[in-house]
Design an enzyme around this catalytic site. Structure first.
Site, PDB file in Angstrom:
ATOM      1  N   GLU A 183     -24.229 -43.468  53.544  1.00  0.00           N
ATOM      2  CA  GLU A 183     -23.274 -43.425  54.666  1.00  0.00           C
ATOM      3  C   GLU A 183     -22.672 -42.044  54.892  1.00  0.00           C
ATOM      4  OE1 GLU A 183     -20.551 -46.753  55.127  1.00  0.00           O
ATOM      5  OE2 GLU A 183     -21.575 -47.773  53.513  1.00  0.00           O
ATOM      6  N   GLY A 189     -11.250 -45.420  55.220  1.00  0.00           N
ATOM      7  CA  GLY A 189     -11.587 -44.206  55.953  1.00  0.00           C
ATOM      8  C   GLY A 189     -12.406 -43.183  55.185  1.00  0.00           C
ATOM      9  N   HIS A 232     -23.329 -48.937  59.644  1.00  0.00           N
ATOM     10  CA  HIS A 232     -23.401 -50.255  59.004  1.00  0.00           C
ATOM     11  C   HIS A 232     -24.047 -50.095  57.625  1.00  0.00           C
ATOM     12  CE1 HIS A 232     -23.457 -54.600  58.803  1.00  0.00           C
ATOM     13  NE2 HIS A 232     -24.654 -54.476  58.256  1.00  0.00           N
ATOM     14  N   GLN A 261     -24.725 -42.223  48.698  1.00  0.00           N
ATOM     15  CA  GLN A 261     -26.092 -41.736  48.930  1.00  0.00           C
ATOM     16  C   GLN A 261     -26.527 -41.834  50.390  1.00  0.00           C
ATOM     17  OE1 GLN A 261     -28.903 -43.527  46.225  1.00  0.00           O
ATOM     18  NE2 GLN A 261     -27.774 -42.884  44.403  1.00  0.00           N
TER      19      GLN A 261
HETATM   20  C1  GAR Z   1     -18.248 -48.840  55.339  1.00  0.00           C
HETATM   21  O1  GAR Z   1     -19.055 -49.238  54.265  1.00  0.00           O
HETATM   22  C2  GAR Z   1     -18.918 -49.154  56.663  1.00  0.00           C
HETATM   23  O2  GAR Z   1     -20.312 -48.972  56.631  1.00  0.00           O
HETATM   24  C3  GAR Z   1     -18.558 -50.599  56.817  1.00  0.00           C
HETATM   25  O3  GAR Z   1     -17.209 -50.682  56.413  1.00  0.00           O
HETATM   26  C4  GAR Z   1     -16.976 -49.683  55.407  1.00  0.00           C
HETATM   27  C5  GAR Z   1     -15.763 -48.865  55.800  1.00  0.00           C
HETATM   28  O4  GAR Z   1     -15.404 -47.988  54.756  1.00  0.00           O
HETATM   29  N1  GAR Z   1     -18.755 -51.058  58.174  1.00  0.00           N
HETATM   30  C6  GAR Z   1     -19.218 -52.265  58.477  1.00  0.00           C
HETATM   31  O5  GAR Z   1     -19.485 -53.109  57.661  1.00  0.00           O
HETATM   32  C7  GAR Z   1     -19.376 -52.510  59.969  1.00  0.00           C
HETATM   33  N2  GAR Z   1     -20.171 -53.686  60.220  1.00  0.00           N
HETATM   34  P1  GAR Z   1     -14.498 -46.719  55.018  1.00  0.00           P
HETATM   35  O6  GAR Z   1     -13.246 -47.210  55.738  1.00  0.00           O
HETATM   36  O7  GAR Z   1     -14.179 -46.218  53.624  1.00  0.00           O
HETATM   37  O8  GAR Z   1     -15.279 -45.731  55.828  1.00  0.00           O
END
Ligand code: GAR
Length: 207
Positions: A181, A12, A110, A179
């Site tokens: 997301e 999250g 993504h 950087q």
């Molecule tokens: C993130 O890197 C997101 O971009 C990826 O999962 C991770 C979740 O991290 N999503 C995908 O790969 C979807 N295809 P988080 O739970 O720390 O936000």
């Protein structure tokens, strides 16, 4: 106020970036009204609790069939009355009925520059493993609307991130998060809250 529902499966950190951006006032005009996780142990649920955000776990494992899960999931989403659904590391296939009902109101983050390193089975750390295997010198992240395909919907925002010679999938994942997301996702929500994102001829346009 844009009512935002966030769906999560894991740590999250993207949810946290959204919470922080709203609490600091960097993103105005949007609030997180609910968090849904398919994973009871997702740390994302603790993040929601710490910030007083209502949350709930709905897992396919708790239902006899996928149809039953899909119905329960859609019912819970409907009850929250969201204006926008954000998939922030959500690893469950969105039911087609939900995509149709919330067309251009579901966004996903993504961790690559779509159309590279995406599609079925390409998520999380695997995306970065593939980028390193291929030897690309630049990767990044993408925020896009969700359509019936996997990572095929209209692209709203993208940001490039450099790959360094000594990168491991883990170091690359961290740099792409820091950087790209955690910057892109709050920015996309802000643009949508401002009513500045439209879809024309299958492409997202920012006005
Ligand atoms: C993130 O890197 C997101 O971009 C990826 O999962 C991770 C979740 O991290 N999503 C995908 O790969 C979807 N295809 P988080 O739970 O720390 O936000």
């Amino acid at each position: 106020m844009l009512r935002v529902l966030v769906c999560v499966s894991g740590g999250g950190t993207n949810l946290q970036a959204l919470i922080d951006s709203m609490e600091s006032g960097a993103v105005k005009g949007a609030k997180i009204i609910r968090v849904i996780s398919n994973n009871r142990n997702a740390y994302a649920l603790e993040r929601a609790a710490k910030h007083g955000i209502a949350s709930e776990c709905i897992s396919p494992k708790d239902y006899d069939s996928r149809e039953e899960f899909n119905r329960a999931f859609l019912q819970s989403v409907d009850q929250a009355e969201p204006d926008l659904i954000v998939l922030a590391g959500f690893l469950v296939v969105i039911p087609p009925e939900m995509i149709a009902k919330y067309r251009n109101r579901i966004i996903n983050i993504h961790p690559s520059l779509i159309p590279s390193f995406c599609g079925t089975g390409c998520y999380g750390l695997k995306v970065h493993e593939k980028a390193l295997e291929r030897g690309v010198k630049v990767t990044g992240a993408t925020v896009h609307y969700v359509d019936e395909g996997t990572d095929t919907g209209p692209i709203i925002l993208q940001k490039a991130v450099e790959i360094l010679p000594d990168d491991t999938p883990q170091t690359l994942q961290r740099r792409v998060m820091e950087q790209a997301e955690w910057v892109l996702l709050p920015r996309a929500v802000e643009l949508i809250a401002e009513g500045r994102v439209g879809v024309e001829d299958g492409r997202a346009v920012i006005r």
